[in-house]
Design a protein around this motif. Structure first.
Motif, PDB file in Angstrom:
ATOM      1  N   VAL B  45       9.087  -5.035  -0.724  1.00  0.00           N
ATOM      2  CA  VAL B  45       8.503  -3.798  -0.012  1.00  0.00           C
ATOM      3  C   VAL B  45       9.903  -3.067   0.798  1.00  0.00           C
ATOM      4  O   VAL B  45      10.553  -4.255   1.368  1.00  0.00           O
ATOM      5  CB  VAL B  45       7.668  -4.211   1.305  1.00  0.00           C
ATOM      6  CG1 VAL B  45       7.755  -3.057   2.176  1.00  0.00           C
ATOM      7  CG2 VAL B  45       6.742  -4.488   0.473  1.00  0.00           C
ATOM      8  N   LEU B  56       1.765   5.957   1.309  1.00  0.00           N
ATOM      9  CA  LEU B  56       2.586   4.193   0.428  1.00  0.00           C
ATOM     10  C   LEU B  56       2.650   4.451  -1.066  1.00  0.00           C
ATOM     11  O   LEU B  56       1.984   5.097  -1.688  1.00  0.00           O
ATOM     12  CB  LEU B  56       1.721   2.770   0.769  1.00  0.00           C
ATOM     13  CG  LEU B  56       2.154   2.373   2.463  1.00  0.00           C
ATOM     14  CD1 LEU B  56       0.441   2.773   3.014  1.00  0.00           C
ATOM     15  CD2 LEU B  56       2.184   1.230   2.611  1.00  0.00           C
ATOM     16  N   PRO B 138       6.442   1.446   1.908  1.00  0.00           N
ATOM     17  CA  PRO B 138       5.802   1.879   3.065  1.00  0.00           C
ATOM     18  C   PRO B 138       6.055   3.335   3.570  1.00  0.00           C
ATOM     19  O   PRO B 138       6.752   3.746   2.573  1.00  0.00           O
ATOM     20  CB  PRO B 138       6.798   1.441   4.199  1.00  0.00           C
ATOM     21  CG  PRO B 138       7.912   0.642   3.330  1.00  0.00           C
ATOM     22  CD  PRO B 138       7.631   0.763   2.241  1.00  0.00           C
ATOM     23  N   SER B 139       5.174   3.872   4.597  1.00  0.00           N
ATOM     24  CA  SER B 139       5.772   4.890   4.700  1.00  0.00           C
ATOM     25  C   SER B 139       5.866   5.034   6.231  1.00  0.00           C
ATOM     26  O   SER B 139       4.841   4.369   7.037  1.00  0.00           O
ATOM     27  CB  SER B 139       4.188   5.975   4.513  1.00  0.00           C
ATOM     28  OG  SER B 139       4.606   7.446   5.483  1.00  0.00           O
ATOM     29  N   LEU B 147      -1.211  -0.251   8.162  1.00  0.00           N
ATOM     30  CA  LEU B 147       0.018  -0.648   7.836  1.00  0.00           C
ATOM     31  C   LEU B 147      -0.737  -1.967   8.004  1.00  0.00           C
ATOM     32  O   LEU B 147       0.150  -2.511   6.273  1.00  0.00           O
ATOM     33  CB  LEU B 147       1.487  -0.495   8.300  1.00  0.00           C
ATOM     34  CG  LEU B 147       2.234   0.635   7.771  1.00  0.00           C
ATOM     35  CD1 LEU B 147       3.368   1.117   8.720  1.00  0.00           C
ATOM     36  CD2 LEU B 147       2.589   1.148   6.993  1.00  0.00           C
ATOM     37  N   TRP B 225       8.099  -0.859   9.872  1.00  0.00           N
ATOM     38  CA  TRP B 225       6.822  -0.837   8.363  1.00  0.00           C
ATOM     39  C   TRP B 225       6.691  -1.664   7.830  1.00  0.00           C
ATOM     40  O   TRP B 225       5.994  -1.824   7.323  1.00  0.00           O
ATOM     41  CB  TRP B 225       6.965   1.282   8.318  1.00  0.00           C
ATOM     42  CG  TRP B 225       6.821   1.976   9.414  1.00  0.00           C
ATOM     43  CD1 TRP B 225       6.069   2.530  10.295  1.00  0.00           C
ATOM     44  CD2 TRP B 225       8.471   2.518   9.747  1.00  0.00           C
ATOM     45  NE1 TRP B 225       6.874   3.651  11.197  1.00  0.00           N
ATOM     46  CE2 TRP B 225       8.021   3.055  11.466  1.00  0.00           C
ATOM     47  CE3 TRP B 225      10.096   2.226  10.084  1.00  0.00           C
ATOM     48  CZ2 TRP B 225       9.359   3.931  11.915  1.00  0.00           C
ATOM     49  CZ3 TRP B 225      10.521   2.592  11.143  1.00  0.00           C
ATOM     50  CH2 TRP B 225      10.475   3.389  11.428  1.00  0.00           C
ATOM     51  N   GLY B 226       7.229  -1.566   7.559  1.00  0.00           N
ATOM     52  CA  GLY B 226       7.575  -3.005   5.671  1.00  0.00           C
ATOM     53  C   GLY B 226       6.588  -4.617   7.208  1.00  0.00           C
ATOM     54  O   GLY B 226       6.112  -5.309   6.639  1.00  0.00           O
ATOM     55  N   ILE B 229       3.141  -4.398   7.088  1.00  0.00           N
ATOM     56  CA  ILE B 229       2.209  -4.668   6.490  1.00  0.00           C
ATOM     57  C   ILE B 229       2.860  -6.520   5.791  1.00  0.00           C
ATOM     58  O   ILE B 229       2.079  -7.030   5.310  1.00  0.00           O
ATOM     59  CB  ILE B 229       3.214  -4.377   4.976  1.00  0.00           C
ATOM     60  CG1 ILE B 229       3.608  -2.826   4.806  1.00  0.00           C
ATOM     61  CG2 ILE B 229       2.945  -4.395   3.616  1.00  0.00           C
ATOM     62  CD1 ILE B 229       3.900  -1.860   4.191  1.00  0.00           C
TER      63      ILE B 229
END
Lengths: 263, 263
Positions: B45, B56, B138-139, B147, B225-226, B229
């Motif tokens: 990621v 994503l 990711p976003s 997420l 953000w990663g 996840i």
């Protein structure tokens, strides 16, 4: 304002034509370049950049960089994204409910905001004066109606735009024209290409959405989805065909066509 | 099976450490490489590949190719996508209603199906034995809940997978650690980095979603953000922290952490 539309192939043979038909096609591409030499920006729709199953893409990355040639035919160069226009197109398409994503890479701004180009963009761009552009990627998993609608919304945005913009559709047609080609010889490729040239030259682009699904699939084309976007955009004003040509020097059909806005 | 997780920085200093802290961090990264040398594939990621506002991405392109270095630090190489696993992750995430697109480029298959890599992937990969991987982007415009959920679905897919897979989160933390850096010195960078290391070392990763929005924003990070996840994926099994380290030799904070599956 949408000043005109260029349908342009992305096959290596147009770069160094070896037969009369391909030479004529290259002349049409040069005429597209000359005709649009006074526009402010291009919107370029290419089937050989990002490919997503069910979303179109609008590239926002600031720098567009030559990356992937076909069969080693390098076309080096960098182009700038017309970021303001790209953001506008993305936003308005999104607001219209279109399945679209904005595409950036590495960084959102500055020198590291870069996006790679393939032969699908580089060959048309090599006939066009260097200007800022907006790169749009079509999708085959989106319905025909949605692609046409995307084009209509794009046409609306360009219609309200003060800048002069040319819409470039990068497209090759049937890929099954030769026993010796990677896909062999399929009759649908010939049928599709003949029909496409009839629609172009007969001012019958509106018939595009009626093409049988099976014909499009079996003809092995990459032109159809981008041309549906083109159709939508062309509905927003009146255009006249200035010139066109077709050539098939190897296994795939290539067409060039130039429409300019009337009046 | 998800064999473990590596949180890895992507700053050039870990490639040639010039101080003791960075050397220790590089040792952790090497240990991540050794620990995962027997896995079949990685899921990576990265915040510095495709960047989309509200989707994503799962890269399906077959060939992952070094393209964009940071400050000229070239790390050449090509990697293969684990296409089967990538397709599975994309399909299951999509079925779970996640805002995700599949990313391909130029061609859907074969030598022209390529995707560019930046320093965000290349630096972590330079510490890992070459294996097939699935690249996920990711976003920041997707909610925290989404997420984490994306990570949970990813964890489910990996849990049912026969292959041994390591999840790699490419992430740097506060970017405002130095008056001389491009973002100056901001106290939130220090605060965020201290907190992140407390959460990692105190087995408190579950607290990640509670971080104040303002802290995350002002700290100027690309890790958050990663890591959400990662949190989701880690909920699907039990993991223990094997080692961790932190260094900030320039203007941005870098952390390394290795979790391995228990039992």
């Amino acid at each position: 304002m949408l000043a005109g539309i260029g349908l342009m192939p992305h096959g290596n043979p147009v770069l160094e034509p070896e037969d009369e038909e391909t030479r004529k096609l290259a002349e049409v591409l040069k005429e597209i370049g000359r005709t649009f030499s006074d526009v402010d920006s291009y919107v370029l729709v290419s089937p050989h950049n990002a490919r997503m199953s069910d979303h179109l893409g609008v590239v926002l990355a600031e720098n567009l960089v030559s990356w992937l040639p076909f069969e080693g035919k390098e076309i080096p160069g960098e182009w700038k994204t017309d970021r303001g226009l790209a953001e506008k197109i993305y936003r308005v398409e999104k607001e219209a409910g279109m399945p679209v994503v904005d595409l950036n890479f590495a960084s959102l701004r500055g020198e590291y905001s870069r996006w790679p180009l393939s032969w699908g963009e580089l060959i048309p761009l090599s006939f066009l004066k260097k200007k800022p552009l907006v790169l749009i990627t079509p999708s085959r998993g989106v319905s025909r109606e949605t692609l046409v609608k995307f084009g209509e919304v794009l046409g609306d945005v360009l219609d309200m735009e003060e800048k002069k913009v040319a819409l470039i559709i990068s497209a090759d047609h049937g890929h099954g024209h030769s026993e010796n080609g990677p896909y062999g010889k399929v009759k649908e490729s010939e049928e599709y290409d003949k029909l496409i040239m009839e629609l172009i030259n007969g001012n019958r682009i509106e018939e595009l959405p009626k093409l049988p699904e099976e014909l499009v699939r079996k003809a092995l084309v990459d032109s159809y989805w981008g041309m549906l976007i083109m159709l939508g955009a062309m509905r927003k004003a009146e255009f006249e065909l200035r010139t066109s040509a077709y050539a098939c020097p190897t296994y795939f059909g290539m067409a060039g066509a130039l429409w300019v806005r009337k009046g």
